[in-house]
Design a protein around this motif. Structure first.
Motif, PDB file in Angstrom:
ATOM      1  N   ARG A 126       0.748  -1.244  -0.022  1.00  0.00           N
ATOM      2  CA  ARG A 126      -0.078  -0.043   0.006  1.00  0.00           C
ATOM      3  C   ARG A 126       0.822   1.138  -0.049  1.00  0.00           C
ATOM      4  NH1 ARG A 126      -3.757   1.353   5.354  1.00  0.00           N
ATOM      5  NH2 ARG A 126      -4.670   3.258   4.509  1.00  0.00           N
ATOM      6  N   ILE A 229      17.907   6.340  15.011  1.00  0.00           N
ATOM      7  CA  ILE A 229      16.992   5.989  16.359  1.00  0.00           C
ATOM      8  C   ILE A 229      17.212   7.321  17.303  1.00  0.00           C
ATOM      9  CG2 ILE A 229      16.189   4.351  18.091  1.00  0.00           C
ATOM     10  CD1 ILE A 229      15.210   3.547  15.310  1.00  0.00           C
ATOM     11  N   TYR A 230      16.504   8.003  17.638  1.00  0.00           N
ATOM     12  CA  TYR A 230      16.890   9.260  18.332  1.00  0.00           C
ATOM     13  C   TYR A 230      16.380   8.903  19.817  1.00  0.00           C
ATOM     14  CZ  TYR A 230      17.462  11.692  13.987  1.00  0.00           C
ATOM     15  OH  TYR A 230      17.919  11.998  12.686  1.00  0.00           O
ATOM     16  N   SER A 233      13.823   3.046  21.440  1.00  0.00           N
ATOM     17  CA  SER A 233      13.420   1.988  20.750  1.00  0.00           C
ATOM     18  C   SER A 233      14.540   1.416  20.164  1.00  0.00           C
ATOM     19  CB  SER A 233      12.074   2.419  20.026  1.00  0.00           C
ATOM     20  OG  SER A 233      12.397   2.489  18.480  1.00  0.00           O
ATOM     21  N   LEU A 236      12.610   0.565  14.153  1.00  0.00           N
ATOM     22  CA  LEU A 236      11.243   0.933  13.651  1.00  0.00           C
ATOM     23  C   LEU A 236      10.430  -0.260  13.019  1.00  0.00           C
ATOM     24  CD1 LEU A 236      12.526   4.103  11.791  1.00  0.00           C
ATOM     25  CD2 LEU A 236      10.452   4.225  13.381  1.00  0.00           C
ATOM     26  N   VAL A 240       6.889   0.961   8.384  1.00  0.00           N
ATOM     27  CA  VAL A 240       6.956   2.494   8.916  1.00  0.00           C
ATOM     28  C   VAL A 240       8.251   2.956   8.133  1.00  0.00           C
ATOM     29  CG1 VAL A 240       7.604   4.093  10.673  1.00  0.00           C
ATOM     30  CG2 VAL A 240       5.700   2.266  10.953  1.00  0.00           C
ATOM     31  N   ILE A 244       9.134   5.987   5.265  1.00  0.00           N
ATOM     32  CA  ILE A 244       9.924   7.060   5.500  1.00  0.00           C
ATOM     33  C   ILE A 244      11.128   6.818   4.534  1.00  0.00           C
ATOM     34  CG2 ILE A 244      12.096   7.770   6.825  1.00  0.00           C
ATOM     35  CD1 ILE A 244      10.271   6.631   9.369  1.00  0.00           C
TER      36      ILE A 244
ATOM     37  N   THR B 123       2.300   0.753  17.441  1.00  0.00           N
ATOM     38  CA  THR B 123       3.210   1.208  16.302  1.00  0.00           C
ATOM     39  C   THR B 123       3.860   2.654  16.137  1.00  0.00           C
ATOM     40  OG1 THR B 123       2.700  -0.773  14.821  1.00  0.00           O
ATOM     41  CG2 THR B 123       4.214   0.920  13.790  1.00  0.00           C
ATOM     42  N   ARG B 126       5.824   3.413  19.208  1.00  0.00           N
ATOM     43  CA  ARG B 126       7.163   2.953  19.246  1.00  0.00           C
ATOM     44  C   ARG B 126       7.971   3.918  17.926  1.00  0.00           C
ATOM     45  NH1 ARG B 126       8.053  -2.712  15.523  1.00  0.00           N
ATOM     46  NH2 ARG B 126      10.297  -2.597  15.459  1.00  0.00           N
ATOM     47  N   THR B 127       7.114   4.283  16.991  1.00  0.00           N
ATOM     48  CA  THR B 127       7.654   5.372  16.231  1.00  0.00           C
ATOM     49  C   THR B 127       7.973   6.812  16.764  1.00  0.00           C
ATOM     50  OG1 THR B 127       6.525   4.083  14.208  1.00  0.00           O
ATOM     51  CG2 THR B 127       7.196   6.158  13.811  1.00  0.00           C
ATOM     52  N   ASP B 129       8.920   7.130  19.756  1.00  0.00           N
ATOM     53  CA  ASP B 129      10.009   7.157  20.640  1.00  0.00           C
ATOM     54  C   ASP B 129      11.452   6.879  19.556  1.00  0.00           C
ATOM     55  OD1 ASP B 129      11.976   5.854  22.384  1.00  0.00           O
ATOM     56  OD2 ASP B 129      11.145   3.915  22.362  1.00  0.00           O
ATOM     57  N   ALA B 130      11.334   6.095  18.262  1.00  0.00           N
ATOM     58  CA  ALA B 130      12.393   6.373  17.691  1.00  0.00           C
ATOM     59  C   ALA B 130      12.799   7.538  17.144  1.00  0.00           C
ATOM     60  CB  ALA B 130      11.959   5.080  16.449  1.00  0.00           C
ATOM     61  N   ALA B 131      11.660   8.385  16.816  1.00  0.00           N
ATOM     62  CA  ALA B 131      11.962   9.431  16.255  1.00  0.00           C
ATOM     63  C   ALA B 131      12.399  10.713  17.469  1.00  0.00           C
ATOM     64  CB  ALA B 131      10.640  10.214  15.495  1.00  0.00           C
ATOM     65  N   LEU B 236      -2.290   6.536   2.972  1.00  0.00           N
ATOM     66  CA  LEU B 236      -1.497   5.514   3.743  1.00  0.00           C
ATOM     67  C   LEU B 236      -1.840   5.243   5.060  1.00  0.00           C
ATOM     68  CD1 LEU B 236       1.587   8.076   3.237  1.00  0.00           C
ATOM     69  CD2 LEU B 236       1.620   5.867   2.540  1.00  0.00           C
ATOM     70  N   ASN B 237      -1.286   4.250   5.492  1.00  0.00           N
ATOM     71  CA  ASN B 237      -1.482   3.672   6.898  1.00  0.00           C
ATOM     72  C   ASN B 237      -1.436   4.743   7.601  1.00  0.00           C
ATOM     73  OD1 ASN B 237       0.036   2.501   9.232  1.00  0.00           O
ATOM     74  ND2 ASN B 237      -1.556   0.965   8.953  1.00  0.00           N
ATOM     75  N   ALA B 239       0.185   4.818  10.798  1.00  0.00           N
ATOM     76  CA  ALA B 239       1.250   4.868  11.410  1.00  0.00           C
ATOM     77  C   ALA B 239       2.311   5.168  10.341  1.00  0.00           C
ATOM     78  CB  ALA B 239       1.635   3.365  12.102  1.00  0.00           C
ATOM     79  N   VAL B 240       2.298   4.733   9.089  1.00  0.00           N
ATOM     80  CA  VAL B 240       3.437   4.852   8.280  1.00  0.00           C
ATOM     81  C   VAL B 240       3.394   6.156   8.063  1.00  0.00           C
ATOM     82  CG1 VAL B 240       3.948   4.565   5.804  1.00  0.00           C
ATOM     83  CG2 VAL B 240       3.174   2.635   7.080  1.00  0.00           C
ATOM     84  N   GLY B 243       5.177   8.109  10.567  1.00  0.00           N
ATOM     85  CA  GLY B 243       6.594   7.955  10.598  1.00  0.00           C
ATOM     86  C   GLY B 243       7.295   8.863   9.713  1.00  0.00           C
ATOM     87  N   ILE B 244       6.595   8.961   8.463  1.00  0.00           N
ATOM     88  CA  ILE B 244       7.032   9.946   7.405  1.00  0.00           C
ATOM     89  C   ILE B 244       7.189  11.404   7.915  1.00  0.00           C
ATOM     90  CG2 ILE B 244       6.514  10.972   5.140  1.00  0.00           C
ATOM     91  CD1 ILE B 244       5.430   8.149   4.392  1.00  0.00           C
ATOM     92  N   TYR B 247       9.682  12.031  10.896  1.00  0.00           N
ATOM     93  CA  TYR B 247      11.259  11.923  10.725  1.00  0.00           C
ATOM     94  C   TYR B 247      11.509  13.382   9.925  1.00  0.00           C
ATOM     95  CZ  TYR B 247      13.077   8.101  12.784  1.00  0.00           C
ATOM     96  OH  TYR B 247      13.830   7.033  13.796  1.00  0.00           O
ATOM     97  N   HIS B 248      10.214  13.772   9.137  1.00  0.00           N
ATOM     98  CA  HIS B 248      10.812  15.017   8.513  1.00  0.00           C
ATOM     99  C   HIS B 248      10.636  16.225   9.417  1.00  0.00           C
ATOM    100  CE1 HIS B 248      10.454  17.732   5.018  1.00  0.00           C
ATOM    101  NE2 HIS B 248       9.666  18.551   5.768  1.00  0.00           N
ATOM    102  N   ARG B 250      11.266  16.404  12.682  1.00  0.00           N
ATOM    103  CA  ARG B 250      12.094  16.505  13.663  1.00  0.00           C
ATOM    104  C   ARG B 250      13.488  17.027  13.401  1.00  0.00           C
ATOM    105  NH1 ARG B 250      14.625  13.774  17.082  1.00  0.00           N
ATOM    106  NH2 ARG B 250      16.496  14.774  16.572  1.00  0.00           N
TER     107      ARG B 250
END
Lengths: 250, 250
Positions: A126, A229-230, A233, A236, A240, A244, B123, B126-127, B129-131, B236-237, B239-240, B243-244, B247-248, B250
């Motif tokens: 998707r 990964i900032y 976690s 990802l 996801v 990105i 998710t 989790r995303t 957190d990662a970002a 888009l989903n 959570a996806v 994420g996009i 990450y853009h 931050r």
């Protein structure tokens, strides 16, 4: 218009078998369920072998089913062949995508190495569709793309974008011959994705949820990317991460 | 160290009740299962009320459980209170995050409006957190963040990042007072996300899977963003998309 009333009809048994990968591979077909997916199949170039409907179901007025082979069934039969808890009373048998000639025309590709979770694979298809990717190449060891959970997660994108099963080692070789830049994804020996710029032609490889991309494939790429990964976690979600990177690279 | 051997022990009944949101809200606690989540809880600042273990389970040597209240149970009891098909024999009762004082120190936030799917919510946490996002604010109408499927999907991030349940209208008001730039997500009256640059402090609102962000919230934002769809997929989903955008921005 055909009509099947007995649950013991061999056709019913045959449809039910399509819930197994073995039967889907053998016949080169797969089953979809529900109005959304069937509508997407009708609007696309998909080859529909049979449209299966419960007799009492009304088709939306804007559907063109003139050239379709329709089979009317009882609710009991639909329940028997359905993989969902509450069937919408409509399903279809479609042919798997199998046009390998296209390959030469693709300039933006997503390559999938051993992704196991049906939801992840469907969501990646998707996402690739949304990002305007030309094709998704599924390597060996991934969950079957014609699994009903994958199909549902694609939200219809299975009919919008060519999905090709192939050996990824051979595929990378072909892409490099065509000067398509091949990006792997890896935490080791990789560069921050923001350091690469968008590309007119590229292939991105996403890997298994636990182990990432096969290291032997990573050896063959032009460059391997990572997403920093900032926080705390560990990683990802793979779908996801695909989103990105695809939106960054395109 | 406590030991419970009877499945009829009232404590067992009490733990089992934590599978309902009502009981979690009433007690301000929730249950986690499995080595991964329990390890993340032990390493974090989470308050663990009880560590529940099957007697035959060995704890990893590097876990520090000196100050923990441990309850040993039978396999039968663990099965009774477990929400997974194959329990790892370890669970814990934790207190819900409830430190609202932190709020003033947050400069990067993810606001969630009525996200329904547990996998999507987990998710997204989790995303975030990662970002490197500072906190996730969950508005009314979302699936409960302490639902076991959400917790599993966070992959431990539930213990890495503050999760605060709040009214989003009030929250946006507070953020704007602090000059935090608030971005909504919308297909209408919105700008391509690539047109905005990264921000030192921002809040991003993601919305319901079917309906998007509440239009009344979108009225209050500084700017609304969309992610262009280049292919034929409708969306888009969520959570996806999160994420996009995270990450853009931050």
């Amino acid at each position: 218009m055909k009509r099947i009333e007995s649950i013991k009809n061999p056709q019913v048994k045959q449809w039910k078998k399509l819930h197994t990968k073995k039967e889907r591979d053998k016949t080169g077909t797969f089953m979809i369920e529900g109005f959304h997916l069937v509508e997407d199949a009708l609007k696309s170039n998909a080859v529909i072998r049979e449209l299966i409907m419960v007799e009492t179901v009304d088709l939306p007025a804007n559907w063109n089913v003139d050239n379709q082979s329709i089979v009317l069934v009882t609710e009991e039969i639909m329940k028997e062949i359905s993989d969902t808890e509450t069937s919408q009373g409509i399903a279809a048998i479609c042919e798997q995508y199998n046009d390998r000639k296209d390959l030469t025309s693709f300039s933006k590709l997503l390559l999938i190495d051993a992704v196991q979770d049906p939801g992840n694979l469907g969501t990646m298809i998707r996402t690739a569709d949304a990002a305007g990717i030309d094709a998704v190449i599924i390597g060996e060891g991934s969950v079957d793309v014609y699994n009903s959970k994958v199909l549902r997660s694609t939200q219809g994108s299975i009919f919008h974008i060519p999905i090709i099963k192939a050996n990824l080692f051979q595929m990378i070789g072909k892409l490099k011959e065509k000067n398509v830049k091949v990006f792997g994804t890896s935490l080791k020996n990789a560069v921050d994705f923001k350091e690469v710029s968008s590309e007119s032609s590229f292939a991105l490889i996403m890997g298994n949820e636990g182990n990432g991309v096969n290291p032997d494939l990573l050896e063959l790429t032009d460059q391997n990317l990572y997403i920093p990964i900032y926080g705390e976690s560990e990683s990802l979600n793979v779908a996801v991460a695909a989103g990105i990177l695809l939106y960054h690279l395109r």
